[in-house]
Structure formats: structure tokens, C-alpha cells
Write an enzyme that holds these catalytic residues in place. Structure first.
Site, mmCIF file in Angstrom:
data_model
loop_
_atom_site.group_PDB
_atom_site.id
_atom_site.type_symbol
_atom_site.label_atom_id
_atom_site.label_comp_id
_atom_site.label_asym_id
_atom_site.label_seq_id
_atom_site.Cartn_x
_atom_site.Cartn_y
_atom_site.Cartn_z
ATOM 1 N N GLY A 250 0.809 -1.206 0.000
ATOM 2 C CA GLY A 250 0.000 0.000 0.000
ATOM 3 C C GLY A 250 0.844 1.259 0.000
ATOM 4 O O GLY A 250 0.317 2.363 -0.120
ATOM 5 N N ASP A 251 2.166 1.077 0.127
ATOM 6 C CA ASP A 251 3.055 2.234 0.191
ATOM 7 C C ASP A 251 3.020 3.051 -1.096
ATOM 8 O O ASP A 251 3.166 2.505 -2.203
ATOM 9 C CB ASP A 251 4.478 1.744 0.447
ATOM 10 C CG ASP A 251 5.472 2.890 0.529
ATOM 11 O OD1 ASP A 251 5.524 3.524 1.589
ATOM 12 O OD2 ASP A 251 6.150 3.157 -0.468
ATOM 13 N N ALA A 252 2.848 4.351 -0.947
ATOM 14 C CA ALA A 252 2.736 5.233 -2.115
ATOM 15 C C ALA A 252 4.036 5.251 -2.926
ATOM 16 O O ALA A 252 3.994 5.309 -4.160
ATOM 17 C CB ALA A 252 2.373 6.647 -1.662
ATOM 18 N N LEU A 254 6.214 2.836 -3.149
ATOM 19 C CA LEU A 254 6.312 1.541 -3.822
ATOM 20 C C LEU A 254 5.494 1.578 -5.117
ATOM 21 O O LEU A 254 5.952 1.142 -6.172
ATOM 22 C CB LEU A 254 5.777 0.461 -2.875
ATOM 23 C CG LEU A 254 6.130 -0.997 -3.140
ATOM 24 C CD1 LEU A 254 7.637 -1.175 -3.202
ATOM 25 C CD2 LEU A 254 5.532 -1.867 -2.043
#
Length: 300
Positions: A250-252, A254
Site C-alpha cells: 500500500g506504500d505510495a 512503492l
DNA sequence: GTCCAGGAAGAAA
DNA sequence: TTTCTTCATGGA
């Protein structure tokens, strides 16, 4: 007085690659990177030292400046640097996997020798994950700087002031209104003070997390605390507990990296992202590190 | 002005 | 259980 030690590194290791990652252009307040030398304060048993880290043929050169130096503290400082900068991991198995994937292979070449730069202190790692939630990184660094320079201890050496991350006991008693003037949201204040109280009370500790055998257990233990969701738990496990299987899904950043490399078209393709990491079993956090690194185009 | 950042919690459906 | 809303600010 200054003492100097040598810390061996794994064969592929590149301190220059570390420096580039540490100095990506953000307003970092906990260390400096200048002319191939990284400096930061470290506190061991109430004794504050200024560490200087630079490359030397046999590995890293670590210098410690203080009025007095205990042997035990010297060992603790070297252990801290080894943990922070991940000096002992042999990266070659990771590169073997990376090079099998054509669209990722350039990362191995561009960032050769880059390890997973961590955050050894649990309280600092959790606070940073909470600060960084849902805001852009430059604003997150602004918030961290205000927090650190107001609540953290510091020491001036050679005309330069260095800072330690605040102690849990200090943040636990911080005034909400003051944190509000620093532009922390009410929820971030609540989360940070809750984590500070838990760390101070000892109900949340790195030692206890390390004693939990299963990854899911460590994840759940972290997530029982308000303010730590899946992303933060995985971020902390990756950067502090050094769980290689921890991927901050969910990391932006990433998402940005994978879009930039053309692997996905938008952040909704979560199945494709988890499928990618299946192929990197045992090296997931290293892939995350290289993907994050690929976002700052400055140097290779 | 709009959108979204290295998300999470609580409410609503 | 899944989806919606709110939080807060700032850079693009």
C-alpha cells in the site's frame, strides 16, 4: 578524545551507495552526510557520543568522540552501526534474483552494494512511520525536525549541533497544544503519545518483539497499538526488526516506483505487486529498498 | 482550486 | 466484512 575502529563489511557492500540513499535531498535532522562521512549522535547508557562513519579498504571506519570511552560502549556503537547500515549481509543471492528479471536488472547495476538502511531504535522507527502517514515526505521531515529539535537532546561539536531522537518519557509528557503548533494532526499526536507511553512502560519493546518467533505475531503485536496499521507494522519490521519478508504493502512510494518502471499502471493492481514479491522470497525488503531508491534520480 | 502524499481509525453500509 | 469519511498540511 577520538577513538577509531574498523568495521568489516560484506564483499559487495558499498558505503557510497549508503551515503547516496542517506542523502537523497530531504531535510534529515538525525545525521549529516558530508564528503563521504556520515555523522550522528548515539546515546549508550546515558553517555553521548558523536559517531563518524566513512569508507576504508577493509570496511568502514567508525570514529567516536567523547570525553571518555568505555570498552562496552565501543562494542555497542559498532553493533549499532552494523545494524543501522546492514554491513554483514551478502547481497549476491539478491542480485541473482534481480538479474533474472529484465525490467529490474538495471537496479542491481545502478545501486550495487546498497543494503537495507535501517532504523535500529524501535521508538524512532514507529514514530517515523506515524509521522510519515498520508503526508508528503518533505512535510514529514519538517514535522520530524520540529519534534527532534524541541524534545530531543543535542550536542554541539565543531560548531555543528547534532540531535538525538527524543526519549519516550519526554514525548509521553509533551503538550498537545505545542505539538499542534508544530502542525501535527490531532490523530498523529494521540498515536505518538500512546506509543511513547507504551515504550516508556515497557509494554512495547524491541526485545520483546524479537522474542516472538512468527512474523505474523510480531505484526499483530505492533498493530495492537493505535496508529500502527499494516503499512506501519511492515515498515517497522523491515527497518527496525529487519524482517526480510516485511513489505509495506500500500506504500505510495512503492506504487510510484512500480508505475515508473512500467510494471503496473496504477495502485489498484495489488495482486500483481504481491505476485512480484513472491519471486523475491527472503529478499523482499531489499527489493523494496531498491525500488524506493529508484525514485530519487539524482545519483546512481 | 484540485489532487494526493512512504495511512489509520471509526462510522456506516 | 467491505466501503466511506475524517484527519491536516503542503507541494505539484
Amino acid at each position: 578524545m577520538t577513538a577509531s575502529f574498523t568495521l568489516p563489511t560484506s564483499s559487495d557492500y558499498s558505503f557510497a551507495a549508503c551515503c547516496h540513499f542517506l542523502d537523497r535531498g530531504y531535510d534529515e535532522c538525525l545525521y549529516t552526510v558530508q564528503e563521504g562521512c556520515v555523522k550522528r549522535l548515539i546515546c549508550i547508557e546515558e553517555q553521548i557520543y558523536l559517531l563518524g562513519i566513512s569508507a576504508q579498504p577493509a570496511g568502514l571506519q567508525v570514529t567516536m568522540q567523547s570525553e571518555l570511552l568505555h570498552d562496552r560502549h565501543q562494542q555497542a556503537a559498532l553493533a549499532y552501526v552494523a545494524d543501522w547500515l546492514d554491513t554483514s549481509t551478502d547481497l549476491s543471492p539478491f542480485y541473482a534474483i534481480l538479474e533474472q528479471t529484465p525490467w529490474l536488472a538495471p537496479l542491481a547495476k545502478a545501486y550495487k552494494g546498497l543494503p537495507v538502511v535501517g532504523i535500529p531504535d524501535l521508538f524512532e522507527a514507529i514514530c517515523w512511520s506515524i509521522i510519515g502517514q498520508q503526508i508528503n515526505l518533505s512535510f514529514a521531515y519538517q514535522l520530524k525536525r520540529r519534534l527532534v529539535t524541541h524534545y530531543g537532546r543535542s550536542k554541539e561539536v565543531g560548531g555543528q549541533r547534532y540531535w538525538l531522537f527524543p526519549e519516550p518519557a519526554v514525548l509521553a509528557g509533551a503538550e498537545d497544544e505545542l505539538l499542534r503548533t508544530m502542525k501535527f494532526s490531532r490523530s498523529k499526536i494521540k498515536y505518538l503519545k500512546g506509543i511513547a507511553a507504551a515504550c516508556r512502560a515497557g509494554t512495547l519493546s524491541k526485545q520483546h518483539l524479537l522474542s516472538l518467533p512468527a512474523f505474523a505475531e510480531r505484526q499483530n503485536h505492533l498493530m495492537r497499538h493505535k496508529g500502527i496499521g499494516v503499512w506501519s507494522a511492515n515498515y517497522v519490521l523491515m527497518k527496525c526488526l529487519r524482517d526480510v519478508e516485511a513489505v509495506p504493502y500500500g506504500d505510495a512510494g512503492l506504487h510510484q516506483a512500480l508505475i515508473k518502471l512500467g510494471y503496473i499502471k496504477d495502485k489498484t493492481e495489488q495482486e500483481k505487486i504481491s505476485a512480484l514479491f513472491v519471486g523475491f522470497a527472503g529478499w523482499e525488503s531489499y527489493l523494496v529498498m531498491y525500488l524506493w531508491r529508484s525514485l530519487s534520480a539524482a545519483k546512481s
